[in-house]
Write a protein that holds these residues in place. Structure first.
Motif, PDB file in Angstrom:
ATOM      1  N   GLY A  82      35.329  46.028   8.521  1.00  0.00           N
ATOM      2  CA  GLY A  82      36.656  46.462   8.077  1.00  0.00           C
ATOM      3  C   GLY A  82      37.027  47.826   8.627  1.00  0.00           C
ATOM      4  O   GLY A  82      38.166  48.044   9.059  1.00  0.00           O
ATOM      5  N   GLN A  83      36.071  48.740   8.638  1.00  0.00           N
ATOM      6  CA  GLN A  83      36.344  50.077   9.165  1.00  0.00           C
ATOM      7  C   GLN A  83      36.580  50.025  10.680  1.00  0.00           C
ATOM      8  O   GLN A  83      37.410  50.759  11.204  1.00  0.00           O
ATOM      9  CB  GLN A  83      35.209  51.040   8.820  1.00  0.00           C
ATOM     10  CG  GLN A  83      35.086  51.337   7.342  1.00  0.00           C
ATOM     11  CD  GLN A  83      36.358  51.908   6.749  1.00  0.00           C
ATOM     12  OE1 GLN A  83      36.944  52.858   7.268  1.00  0.00           O
ATOM     13  NE2 GLN A  83      36.816  51.325   5.648  1.00  0.00           N
ATOM     14  N   TRP A  84      35.863  49.163  11.346  1.00  0.00           N
ATOM     15  CA  TRP A  84      36.039  49.002  12.782  1.00  0.00           C
ATOM     16  C   TRP A  84      37.452  48.505  13.099  1.00  0.00           C
ATOM     17  O   TRP A  84      38.148  49.043  13.963  1.00  0.00           O
ATOM     18  CB  TRP A  84      34.989  48.039  13.311  1.00  0.00           C
ATOM     19  CG  TRP A  84      34.848  47.976  14.810  1.00  0.00           C
ATOM     20  CD1 TRP A  84      35.488  48.737  15.740  1.00  0.00           C
ATOM     21  CD2 TRP A  84      33.999  47.098  15.530  1.00  0.00           C
ATOM     22  NE1 TRP A  84      35.088  48.375  16.996  1.00  0.00           N
ATOM     23  CE2 TRP A  84      34.173  47.363  16.902  1.00  0.00           C
ATOM     24  CE3 TRP A  84      33.104  46.107  15.153  1.00  0.00           C
ATOM     25  CZ2 TRP A  84      33.489  46.673  17.893  1.00  0.00           C
ATOM     26  CZ3 TRP A  84      32.425  45.428  16.142  1.00  0.00           C
ATOM     27  CH2 TRP A  84      32.612  45.712  17.483  1.00  0.00           C
ATOM     28  N   VAL A  85      37.882  47.465  12.364  1.00  0.00           N
ATOM     29  CA  VAL A  85      39.246  46.952  12.552  1.00  0.00           C
ATOM     30  C   VAL A  85      40.262  48.032  12.179  1.00  0.00           C
ATOM     31  O   VAL A  85      41.246  48.246  12.897  1.00  0.00           O
ATOM     32  CB  VAL A  85      39.479  45.673  11.716  1.00  0.00           C
ATOM     33  CG1 VAL A  85      40.949  45.272  11.739  1.00  0.00           C
ATOM     34  CG2 VAL A  85      38.615  44.534  12.220  1.00  0.00           C
ATOM     35  N   GLU A 138      43.220  49.600  14.486  1.00  0.00           N
ATOM     36  CA  GLU A 138      44.613  49.347  14.121  1.00  0.00           C
ATOM     37  C   GLU A 138      45.336  50.595  13.614  1.00  0.00           C
ATOM     38  O   GLU A 138      46.524  50.541  13.350  1.00  0.00           O
ATOM     39  CB  GLU A 138      44.677  48.250  13.053  1.00  0.00           C
ATOM     40  CG  GLU A 138      44.173  46.897  13.528  1.00  0.00           C
ATOM     41  CD  GLU A 138      45.047  46.280  14.607  1.00  0.00           C
ATOM     42  OE1 GLU A 138      46.288  46.423  14.533  1.00  0.00           O
ATOM     43  OE2 GLU A 138      44.496  45.653  15.522  1.00  0.00           O
ATOM     44  N   GLY A 139      44.603  51.696  13.402  1.00  0.00           N
ATOM     45  CA  GLY A 139      45.216  52.937  12.944  1.00  0.00           C
ATOM     46  C   GLY A 139      45.493  52.983  11.452  1.00  0.00           C
ATOM     47  O   GLY A 139      46.379  53.706  10.995  1.00  0.00           O
ATOM     48  N   TRP A 140      44.712  52.233  10.678  1.00  0.00           N
ATOM     49  CA  TRP A 140      44.872  52.223   9.223  1.00  0.00           C
ATOM     50  C   TRP A 140      44.010  53.330   8.611  1.00  0.00           C
ATOM     51  O   TRP A 140      43.031  53.783   9.197  1.00  0.00           O
ATOM     52  CB  TRP A 140      44.432  50.886   8.629  1.00  0.00           C
ATOM     53  CG  TRP A 140      45.182  49.695   9.145  1.00  0.00           C
ATOM     54  CD1 TRP A 140      46.450  49.666   9.638  1.00  0.00           C
ATOM     55  CD2 TRP A 140      44.687  48.361   9.240  1.00  0.00           C
ATOM     56  NE1 TRP A 140      46.782  48.390  10.017  1.00  0.00           N
ATOM     57  CE2 TRP A 140      45.725  47.566   9.782  1.00  0.00           C
ATOM     58  CE3 TRP A 140      43.493  47.748   8.918  1.00  0.00           C
ATOM     59  CZ2 TRP A 140      45.587  46.206   9.997  1.00  0.00           C
ATOM     60  CZ3 TRP A 140      43.357  46.383   9.131  1.00  0.00           C
ATOM     61  CH2 TRP A 140      44.399  45.624   9.672  1.00  0.00           C
ATOM     62  N   SER A 141      44.349  53.715   7.376  1.00  0.00           N
ATOM     63  CA  SER A 141      43.504  54.678   6.657  1.00  0.00           C
ATOM     64  C   SER A 141      42.190  53.997   6.296  1.00  0.00           C
ATOM     65  O   SER A 141      42.080  52.766   6.299  1.00  0.00           O
ATOM     66  CB  SER A 141      44.208  55.166   5.385  1.00  0.00           C
ATOM     67  OG  SER A 141      44.231  54.141   4.410  1.00  0.00           O
ATOM     68  N   ARG A 142      41.185  54.798   5.958  1.00  0.00           N
ATOM     69  CA  ARG A 142      39.882  54.225   5.579  1.00  0.00           C
ATOM     70  C   ARG A 142      39.995  53.333   4.350  1.00  0.00           C
ATOM     71  O   ARG A 142      39.381  52.270   4.289  1.00  0.00           O
ATOM     72  CB  ARG A 142      38.867  55.335   5.323  1.00  0.00           C
ATOM     73  CG  ARG A 142      38.411  55.985   6.584  1.00  0.00           C
ATOM     74  CD  ARG A 142      37.349  57.018   6.287  1.00  0.00           C
ATOM     75  NE  ARG A 142      37.063  57.739   7.511  1.00  0.00           N
ATOM     76  CZ  ARG A 142      35.909  58.292   7.760  1.00  0.00           C
ATOM     77  NH1 ARG A 142      34.942  58.240   6.884  1.00  0.00           N
ATOM     78  NH2 ARG A 142      35.716  58.925   8.897  1.00  0.00           N
ATOM     79  N   PHE A 143      40.791  53.784   3.372  1.00  0.00           N
ATOM     80  CA  PHE A 143      40.951  52.969   2.168  1.00  0.00           C
ATOM     81  C   PHE A 143      41.666  51.661   2.490  1.00  0.00           C
ATOM     82  O   PHE A 143      41.258  50.604   2.006  1.00  0.00           O
ATOM     83  CB  PHE A 143      41.718  53.719   1.075  1.00  0.00           C
ATOM     84  CG  PHE A 143      41.923  52.864  -0.151  1.00  0.00           C
ATOM     85  CD1 PHE A 143      40.895  52.671  -1.047  1.00  0.00           C
ATOM     86  CD2 PHE A 143      43.130  52.216  -0.353  1.00  0.00           C
ATOM     87  CE1 PHE A 143      41.067  51.846  -2.157  1.00  0.00           C
ATOM     88  CE2 PHE A 143      43.313  51.392  -1.457  1.00  0.00           C
ATOM     89  CZ  PHE A 143      42.269  51.214  -2.353  1.00  0.00           C
ATOM     90  N   ALA A 180      46.679  43.347  14.849  1.00  0.00           N
ATOM     91  CA  ALA A 180      47.605  42.988  15.915  1.00  0.00           C
ATOM     92  C   ALA A 180      46.895  42.589  17.206  1.00  0.00           C
ATOM     93  O   ALA A 180      47.321  41.658  17.886  1.00  0.00           O
ATOM     94  CB  ALA A 180      48.552  44.154  16.183  1.00  0.00           C
ATOM     95  N   SER A 181      45.793  43.256  17.535  1.00  0.00           N
ATOM     96  CA  SER A 181      45.124  42.976  18.809  1.00  0.00           C
ATOM     97  C   SER A 181      44.191  41.771  18.691  1.00  0.00           C
ATOM     98  O   SER A 181      43.743  41.406  17.605  1.00  0.00           O
ATOM     99  CB  SER A 181      44.334  44.201  19.281  1.00  0.00           C
ATOM    100  OG  SER A 181      43.177  44.371  18.514  1.00  0.00           O
ATOM    101  N   LEU A 239      37.422  40.238  14.992  1.00  0.00           N
ATOM    102  CA  LEU A 239      36.622  40.953  13.985  1.00  0.00           C
ATOM    103  C   LEU A 239      37.026  40.523  12.581  1.00  0.00           C
ATOM    104  O   LEU A 239      36.174  40.444  11.686  1.00  0.00           O
ATOM    105  CB  LEU A 239      36.780  42.463  14.157  1.00  0.00           C
ATOM    106  CG  LEU A 239      36.131  43.055  15.407  1.00  0.00           C
ATOM    107  CD1 LEU A 239      36.556  44.501  15.602  1.00  0.00           C
ATOM    108  CD2 LEU A 239      34.624  42.934  15.331  1.00  0.00           C
ATOM    109  N   ALA A 240      38.305  40.231  12.372  1.00  0.00           N
ATOM    110  CA  ALA A 240      38.756  39.736  11.068  1.00  0.00           C
ATOM    111  C   ALA A 240      38.143  38.370  10.777  1.00  0.00           C
ATOM    112  O   ALA A 240      37.770  38.078   9.629  1.00  0.00           O
ATOM    113  CB  ALA A 240      40.278  39.662  11.029  1.00  0.00           C
TER     114      ALA A 240
END
Length: 110
Positions: free
Chosen positions: A33-36, A40-45, A66-67, A73-74
């Motif tokens: 999840g952290q890798w994705v 994707e530019g999301w926050s850690r939470f 998106a990629s 990975l998802a």
């Protein structure tokens, strides 16, 4: 009440035995999840939240990769989540079965 206490006893014992495997799956879900999230530019939470929403197959759709690599990975996160859920369900069923056999030792299906 006696059956419930028996179940809890066996459930906690089985959970302790399965804890290393469950912890491994949990860690893998978090790392994926952290890798994705980083890609994707999301926050850690948000990445943590999305990884468990995906792993537990809830899938609200509020965060979507998106990629192509993030989507792969998802898929890996979802696969590990199914294994995590399967182990948890197996522990629960085993505990319930053992508690039932101890609570009603002479019962047999007809």
């Amino acid at each position: 009440m006696e059956f419930t206490l028996l179940f809890l006893k066996f459930f906690l014992k089985a959970l302790a035995l399965g804890a290393p495997l469950l912890a491994f799956f949990f860690l893998l879900i978090v790392l994926l999840g952290q890798w994705v999230g980083r890609r994707e530019g999301w926050s850690r939470f948000d990445a943590f939240y999305r990884s468990f929403i995906t792993a537990l197959t809830v899938g609200y759709g509020d965060f979507r990769p998106a990629s192509r690599r993030s989507k792969l990975l998802a898929l890996a996160t979802a696969t590990v989540g199914i294994m995590f859920s399967g182990v948890f369900v197996a522990v629960t069923v085993a505990a319930a079965t053992e508690a039932f056999h101890q609570y009603m030792p002479n019962w047999s299906p007809q």
